[in-house]
Design an enzyme around this catalytic site. Structure first.
Site, PDB file in Angstrom:
ATOM      1  N   TYR A  11       0.290  -1.031  -0.022  1.00  0.00           N
ATOM      2  CA  TYR A  11       0.270   0.062   0.109  1.00  0.00           C
ATOM      3  C   TYR A  11       0.806   1.074   0.009  1.00  0.00           C
ATOM      4  O   TYR A  11       1.260   1.932  -0.858  1.00  0.00           O
ATOM      5  CB  TYR A  11      -1.481  -0.396   1.032  1.00  0.00           C
ATOM      6  CG  TYR A  11      -1.819   1.391   1.281  1.00  0.00           C
ATOM      7  CD1 TYR A  11      -2.278   1.662   0.357  1.00  0.00           C
ATOM      8  CD2 TYR A  11      -1.801   1.514   3.214  1.00  0.00           C
ATOM      9  CE1 TYR A  11      -3.533   3.162   1.030  1.00  0.00           C
ATOM     10  CE2 TYR A  11      -2.869   2.638   3.457  1.00  0.00           C
ATOM     11  CZ  TYR A  11      -3.112   3.158   2.171  1.00  0.00           C
ATOM     12  OH  TYR A  11      -3.793   4.260   2.175  1.00  0.00           O
ATOM     13  N   ILE A  12       1.398   1.725   0.983  1.00  0.00           N
ATOM     14  CA  ILE A  12       2.288   2.646   1.138  1.00  0.00           C
ATOM     15  C   ILE A  12       3.032   2.656  -0.009  1.00  0.00           C
ATOM     16  O   ILE A  12       3.593   3.887  -0.315  1.00  0.00           O
ATOM     17  CB  ILE A  12       3.251   3.104   2.793  1.00  0.00           C
ATOM     18  CG1 ILE A  12       1.588   2.858   3.845  1.00  0.00           C
ATOM     19  CG2 ILE A  12       4.126   4.114   2.276  1.00  0.00           C
ATOM     20  CD1 ILE A  12       2.474   2.809   4.953  1.00  0.00           C
ATOM     21  N   ASN A  35       2.318 -10.334   0.672  1.00  0.00           N
ATOM     22  CA  ASN A  35       1.259  -9.366   1.343  1.00  0.00           C
ATOM     23  C   ASN A  35      -0.386  -8.214   0.085  1.00  0.00           C
ATOM     24  O   ASN A  35      -0.175  -7.155   0.262  1.00  0.00           O
ATOM     25  CB  ASN A  35       0.578  -9.021   2.396  1.00  0.00           C
ATOM     26  CG  ASN A  35      -0.868  -7.991   3.215  1.00  0.00           C
ATOM     27  OD1 ASN A  35      -1.512  -9.197   3.300  1.00  0.00           O
ATOM     28  ND2 ASN A  35      -0.436  -6.810   3.522  1.00  0.00           N
ATOM     29  N   PHE A  80      10.206  -1.700   3.033  1.00  0.00           N
ATOM     30  CA  PHE A  80       8.557  -0.941   3.419  1.00  0.00           C
ATOM     31  C   PHE A  80       8.722  -1.919   4.090  1.00  0.00           C
ATOM     32  O   PHE A  80       7.414  -2.666   4.572  1.00  0.00           O
ATOM     33  CB  PHE A  80       7.990  -0.759   2.574  1.00  0.00           C
ATOM     34  CG  PHE A  80       8.057   1.044   2.228  1.00  0.00           C
ATOM     35  CD1 PHE A  80       7.016   2.055   2.446  1.00  0.00           C
ATOM     36  CD2 PHE A  80       8.090   0.845   1.267  1.00  0.00           C
ATOM     37  CE1 PHE A  80       7.467   3.500   2.692  1.00  0.00           C
ATOM     38  CE2 PHE A  80       8.031   3.091   0.649  1.00  0.00           C
ATOM     39  CZ  PHE A  80       8.212   3.475   1.364  1.00  0.00           C
ATOM     40  N   ALA A  81       9.432  -3.140   4.092  1.00  0.00           N
ATOM     41  CA  ALA A  81       8.498  -4.168   3.854  1.00  0.00           C
ATOM     42  C   ALA A  81       8.494  -4.915   6.023  1.00  0.00           C
ATOM     43  O   ALA A  81       9.300  -4.669   5.714  1.00  0.00           O
ATOM     44  CB  ALA A  81       9.841  -5.726   3.530  1.00  0.00           C
ATOM     45  N   GLY A  82       7.613  -5.959   6.131  1.00  0.00           N
ATOM     46  CA  GLY A  82       7.217  -5.954   6.650  1.00  0.00           C
ATOM     47  C   GLY A  82       6.022  -6.327   6.797  1.00  0.00           C
ATOM     48  O   GLY A  82       4.959  -6.066   6.489  1.00  0.00           O
ATOM     49  N   SER A 124       6.738   3.390  12.897  1.00  0.00           N
ATOM     50  CA  SER A 124       4.905   3.844  13.279  1.00  0.00           C
ATOM     51  C   SER A 124       4.524   4.632  15.002  1.00  0.00           C
ATOM     52  O   SER A 124       5.629   4.353  15.741  1.00  0.00           O
ATOM     53  CB  SER A 124       4.255   2.714  13.221  1.00  0.00           C
ATOM     54  OG  SER A 124       3.324   2.495  14.198  1.00  0.00           O
ATOM     55  N   TYR A 149       4.044  -6.689  17.298  1.00  0.00           N
ATOM     56  CA  TYR A 149       4.126  -5.817  15.762  1.00  0.00           C
ATOM     57  C   TYR A 149       4.268  -4.725  16.482  1.00  0.00           C
ATOM     58  O   TYR A 149       5.932  -3.925  15.879  1.00  0.00           O
ATOM     59  CB  TYR A 149       2.511  -5.566  14.643  1.00  0.00           C
ATOM     60  CG  TYR A 149       2.848  -4.515  13.569  1.00  0.00           C
ATOM     61  CD1 TYR A 149       3.735  -4.694  12.838  1.00  0.00           C
ATOM     62  CD2 TYR A 149       2.139  -3.451  14.540  1.00  0.00           C
ATOM     63  CE1 TYR A 149       3.671  -3.490  11.968  1.00  0.00           C
ATOM     64  CE2 TYR A 149       2.707  -2.174  14.020  1.00  0.00           C
ATOM     65  CZ  TYR A 149       3.209  -2.433  12.362  1.00  0.00           C
ATOM     66  OH  TYR A 149       3.297  -0.971  11.705  1.00  0.00           O
ATOM     67  N   LYS A 153       8.723  -3.361  15.586  1.00  0.00           N
ATOM     68  CA  LYS A 153       8.691  -1.290  14.773  1.00  0.00           C
ATOM     69  C   LYS A 153      10.392  -1.204  16.047  1.00  0.00           C
ATOM     70  O   LYS A 153      11.102  -0.006  15.296  1.00  0.00           O
ATOM     71  CB  LYS A 153       7.726  -0.965  15.070  1.00  0.00           C
ATOM     72  CG  LYS A 153       6.765  -1.013  14.262  1.00  0.00           C
ATOM     73  CD  LYS A 153       7.414  -0.715  12.450  1.00  0.00           C
ATOM     74  CE  LYS A 153       6.487  -1.248  11.225  1.00  0.00           C
ATOM     75  NZ  LYS A 153       7.549  -1.984  10.355  1.00  0.00           N
ATOM     76  N   VAL A 217     -18.335   0.219  15.562  1.00  0.00           N
ATOM     77  CA  VAL A 217     -17.021   1.024  16.635  1.00  0.00           C
ATOM     78  C   VAL A 217     -16.258   1.058  17.736  1.00  0.00           C
ATOM     79  O   VAL A 217     -17.444   0.778  19.298  1.00  0.00           O
ATOM     80  CB  VAL A 217     -17.708   2.885  16.557  1.00  0.00           C
ATOM     81  CG1 VAL A 217     -17.112   3.937  17.298  1.00  0.00           C
ATOM     82  CG2 VAL A 217     -18.327   3.505  15.495  1.00  0.00           C
ATOM     83  N   ARG A 292     -11.393  -1.877  21.511  1.00  0.00           N
ATOM     84  CA  ARG A 292     -10.712  -2.792  21.451  1.00  0.00           C
ATOM     85  C   ARG A 292      -9.403  -2.594  22.293  1.00  0.00           C
ATOM     86  O   ARG A 292      -8.792  -2.107  22.112  1.00  0.00           O
ATOM     87  CB  ARG A 292     -10.113  -1.968  20.127  1.00  0.00           C
ATOM     88  CG  ARG A 292      -9.934  -3.315  19.302  1.00  0.00           C
ATOM     89  CD  ARG A 292      -9.339  -3.063  17.913  1.00  0.00           C
ATOM     90  NE  ARG A 292      -8.886  -2.193  17.158  1.00  0.00           N
ATOM     91  CZ  ARG A 292      -8.665  -1.958  16.104  1.00  0.00           C
ATOM     92  NH1 ARG A 292      -8.844  -2.395  15.220  1.00  0.00           N
ATOM     93  NH2 ARG A 292      -7.749  -0.792  16.061  1.00  0.00           N
TER      94      ARG A 292
END
Ligand code: NAD
Ligand code: UFG
Length: 338
Positions: A11-12, A35, A80-82, A124, A149, A153, A217, A292
């Site tokens: 995506y990015i 992905n 970016f790979a991850g 991130s 995750y 980072k 939500v 969440r």
């Protein structure tokens, strides 16, 4: 510059390849397609009129990476790979540590071997944990990441900081992204999540396109404007341009630099829902659910360092982000599978 982009079909990454090519850089992409879909790079070529050299390679494969990095003389790597699914990382921590941390160490070894000691890394805002200061500046101490995750980072940042301390020839830029949403205005590339989306905007667009009945939500009892969680949403094209600007720091031999990439504005979940409805003249049914696990109430950036040092700031507003997210989704209801 000659630039190696890992994870460049994602995506990015795909949006950044567009901006790099538009700025006149030569780009080579490596991605294992775990992905993403190679079609994204075909779409990139339609946008820019330039083909992208692509290699289907896992960054943990030393020999495969070695042969690519040996073949080209890269001036810089944008990494970016991850793997990035927060919930999955709780279920499969070893996969995340292996892919993200071991993959990055392997990449750094290959780059070092070929004396390419310039790298920009996708970090991130989650490294701040539950932030001590709002808006969050780069001086804000790192916090406890609530999932593997986020830990990857934070660990990769520490590894890169140690590497740069050990050898001042390395120039390393850590970019801490806030919440990227939106898509290229052409509608040709965008976010293409597998299965049920974890993140807010792809969930909203899937409700809008009729794939999901209503938005859940997560929590309306936070101490925020309307009780729902507040985040700093940033248009992915602005984020992509941030990488082009970060190359200036690399060219100036910056050593180690950290930048937040955000807009500096926080919006609640319901504000995003209403902005999406206004921008696209649609209704998004939603239901309030419990909080969440692992979510923080409020997270938005102080983005002034990137403006001061890199002359970069986000140009698109929330309406633009909502319009472009929907433009991508409605033109590609099944992502790249159409
Ligand atoms: P993405 O999944 O679309 O892109 C990541 C790409 O890396 C994918 O194309 C995937 O196939 C590839 N990849 C994964 N493991 C690989 C490996 N071992 N070898 C080669 N390729 C591999 O995700 P994205 O949203 O574009 O994110 C890009 C980067 O930015 C990631 O590192 C992510 O953690 C980070 N990030 C993303 C967000 C976000 O909200 N999207 C926020 C902060 C940071
Ligand atoms: N939310 C909902 N319903 C959903 C999805 C999300 O209400 O279906 C809410 C969340 O509770 C949160 C907000 O929308 O308040 C944003 O949630 P996202 O999942 O879109 O984003 P996060 O801030 O949780 O995390 C994202 C990425 C992380 C990254 C972080 C900071 O998923 O990888 O931004 O960059 F680390």
């Amino acid at each position: 510059m000659n630039i190696l982009v890992t994870g460049g079909s994602g995506y990015i990454g795909s949006h950044t390849v567009v901006e790099l090519q538009n700025a006149g850089h030569n780009v080579v992409v490596v991605d294992n397609l775990s992905n993403s879909n190679e079609k994204s790079l075909k779409r990139v070529a339609e946008i820019t009129g330039k083909n992208v050299d692509f290699y289907e390679i896992d960054i943990r494969d030393f020999n495969a990476l070695d042969s690519i990095v040996g073949k080209y003389h890269f001036d810089c790597c944008i990494h970016f790979a991850g793997l990035k699914a927060v919930g999955e990382s709780v279920q499969k921590p070893l996969e995340y540590y292996d892919n993200n941390v071991c993959g990055t160490v392997n990449l750094l070894k290959v780059l070092q071997k070929h004396n390419c000691k310039n790298i920009i890394f996708s970090s991130s805002a989650c490294v701040y944990g539950d932030p001590k200061i709002i808006p969050i500046s780069e001086d804000c101490p790192k916090g406890n990441c609530t999932n593997p995750y986020g830990q990857t980072k934070s660990m990769i940042e520490d590894i890169m900081i140690d590497l740069q301390k050990s050898d001042s020839n390395w120039n390393i830029v850590l970019l801490r992204y806030f919440n990227p949403i939106g898509a290229h205005s052409s509608g040709k590339i965008g976010e293409n999540p597998n299965g049920i989306p974890n993140n807010l905007m792809p969930y909203i667009t899937q409700v809008a396109v009729g794939k999901r009945e209503k938005l859940n939500v997560f929590g309306n009892d936070y101490d925020t404007v309307d009780g729902t969680g507040v985040r700093d949403y940033i248009h992915v094209v602005d984020l992509a341009r941030g990488h082009v600007c970060a190359l200036q720091a690399i060219e100036k031999k910056c050593g180690l630099e950290i930048f937040n990439l955000g807009t500096g504005h926080g919006y609640s979940v319901l504000e995003v829902v209403h902005a999406f409805e206004t921008a696209n003249d649609l209704k998004i049914p939603y239901v309030i659910q419990p909080r969440r696990t692992g979510d923080v109430a409020v997270c938005y950036s102080d983005a002034s360092k990137a403006e001061k040092v890199l002359n970069w700031r986000a140009e698109f507003d929330l309406q633009d982000m909502c319009r472009d997210s929907w433009n991508w989704q409605k033109n590609n209801p099944n992502g790249y599978d159409d």
